[in-house]
Motif scaffolding. Structure first.
Motif, PDB file in Angstrom:
ATOM      1  N   TYR A  35       0.814  -1.218   0.000  1.00 36.27           N
ATOM      2  CA  TYR A  35       0.000   0.000   0.000  1.00 36.27           C
ATOM      3  C   TYR A  35       0.848   1.270   0.000  1.00 36.27           C
ATOM      4  CZ  TYR A  35      -4.290  -2.624   0.340  1.00 36.27           C
ATOM      5  OH  TYR A  35      -5.342  -3.454   0.048  1.00 36.27           O
ATOM      6  N   SER A  74     -12.564   2.921   2.138  1.00 31.94           N
ATOM      7  CA  SER A  74     -11.856   2.694   3.397  1.00 31.94           C
ATOM      8  C   SER A  74     -12.738   2.933   4.612  1.00 31.94           C
ATOM      9  CB  SER A  74     -10.630   3.614   3.501  1.00 31.94           C
ATOM     10  OG  SER A  74      -9.797   3.471   2.395  1.00 31.94           O
ATOM     11  N   TRP A 132      -9.694  -6.596   5.775  1.00 35.54           N
ATOM     12  CA  TRP A 132      -9.717  -6.415   4.324  1.00 35.54           C
ATOM     13  C   TRP A 132      -9.057  -7.637   3.694  1.00 35.54           C
ATOM     14  CZ3 TRP A 132     -10.910  -1.343   2.186  1.00 35.54           C
ATOM     15  CH2 TRP A 132     -10.841  -1.288   0.797  1.00 35.54           C
ATOM     16  N   LYS A 142      -6.253   0.911   4.774  1.00 34.73           N
ATOM     17  CA  LYS A 142      -6.428  -0.357   4.066  1.00 34.73           C
ATOM     18  C   LYS A 142      -5.342  -1.351   4.453  1.00 34.73           C
ATOM     19  CE  LYS A 142      -8.642   1.883   0.094  1.00 34.73           C
ATOM     20  NZ  LYS A 142      -8.427   2.400  -1.284  1.00 34.73           N
ATOM     21  N   LEU A 150     -10.422   9.605   4.948  1.00 32.14           N
ATOM     22  CA  LEU A 150     -10.555   8.296   4.315  1.00 32.14           C
ATOM     23  C   LEU A 150     -11.462   8.378   3.091  1.00 32.14           C
ATOM     24  CD1 LEU A 150     -11.095   5.887   7.353  1.00 32.14           C
ATOM     25  CD2 LEU A 150      -8.957   6.397   6.145  1.00 32.14           C
ATOM     26  N   SER A 195      -5.971   6.792   3.383  1.00 29.78           N
ATOM     27  CA  SER A 195      -6.713   5.597   2.969  1.00 29.78           C
ATOM     28  C   SER A 195      -5.780   4.413   2.767  1.00 29.78           C
ATOM     29  CB  SER A 195      -7.487   5.877   1.673  1.00 29.78           C
ATOM     30  OG  SER A 195      -8.455   6.892   1.882  1.00 29.78           O
ATOM     31  N   ASN A 196      -4.605   4.656   2.213  1.00 28.37           N
ATOM     32  CA  ASN A 196      -3.650   3.555   2.022  1.00 28.37           C
ATOM     33  C   ASN A 196      -3.243   2.940   3.354  1.00 28.37           C
ATOM     34  OD1 ASN A 196      -3.649   3.811  -0.737  1.00 28.37           O
ATOM     35  ND2 ASN A 196      -1.765   5.007  -0.847  1.00 28.37           N
TER      36      ASN A 196
END
Length: 227
Positions: free
Chosen positions: A75, A195, A225, A102, A191, A98-99
């Motif tokens: 990510y 996410s 996830w 996740k 986010l 967001s990365n």
């Protein structure tokens, strides 16, 4: 010591996460980043060291750190520190919040669905002893400064600022239930929809917490996830 303490900082804005060679040791060189910090900390490591052989504990730690590190890299995070059974990742760029989120949710999935079965197959005493490999992940965003500390030939990068400090404190939270991921309000606000929402349900639950002596709103999640 006088030179180390008395020399003014030479600070420059960073566009990439520096490695050790990119920051000078004795010139008080420092790189300022707008970044998201992620700390993934192995749960139950005290009991692991106490109740199992070092060979078994070592394989659990290595498998967990290897898995978390690969996911952080997947990510677009950069790994700049290992501390015992904890790994730190730094994310920059437009999707950094967001990365990081996740990556955390994927670490939660991987520890329970990939690492655990592999360890139980090779090390059945873990299963019979009731040990479950899990990691708690803390994430915080903000400005931080990266510098080098140590001596020539034995130096490493250190991150200075509120974001790395808060992220580390969040990874130390231990609650009942299956909460494995903790993020700050600033991370939550940034986010993307994927996410934040799963099947029209918000994956994150707000709560008030004292983090490093500071009262703040944080968000926690039990979600994972999958690959």
């Amino acid at each position: 010591m006088g030179k180390l303490v008395g020399t003014p900082w030479s600070v420059r804005n960073g566009t990439v996460v520096p490695d050790t060679d990119g920051v000078q040791l004795y010139s008080n060189d420092a790189v300022k980043l707008d970044a998201v910090y992620l700390y993934a900390d192995l749960l139950g490591s005290t009991a692991l060291a106490r109740d199992y052989t070092w060979q078994t504990a070592g394989k659990v730690i290595r498998a967990s750190l290897h898995t978390a590190s690969k996911i952080i890299k997947e990510y677009k995070g950069e790994i700049r520190s290992y501390d015992g059974d904890r790994v730190m990742g730094i994310f920059i760029g437009g999707s950094k919040n967001s990365n990081a989120a996740k990556a955390a949710l994927r670490i939660n999935y991987a520890l329970g669905n990939i690492v655990e079965p592999a360890l139980y197959t090779s090390l059945p005493t873990l299963k019979s002893g009731g040990y479950q490999p899990r990691m708690c992940v803390g994430i915080a965003s903000g400005e931080a400064v990266i510098a080098r500390a140590g001596v020539r030939g034995r130096s490493d990068l250190v991150s200075i600022g509120r974001a790395p400090n808060v992220a580390a404190k969040l990874s130390d939270i231990r609650e009942t239930g299956n909460y494995r991921t903790y993020i700050t309000k600033d991370v939550y606000k940034r986010l993307d929809e994927k996410s934040k929402i799963s099947k029209d349900v918000n994956m994150w639950e707000a709560r008030s917490a004292t983090v490093g002596g500071e009262q703040m709103t944080i968000y926690r999640s039990t979600y994972w996830w999958s690959f």
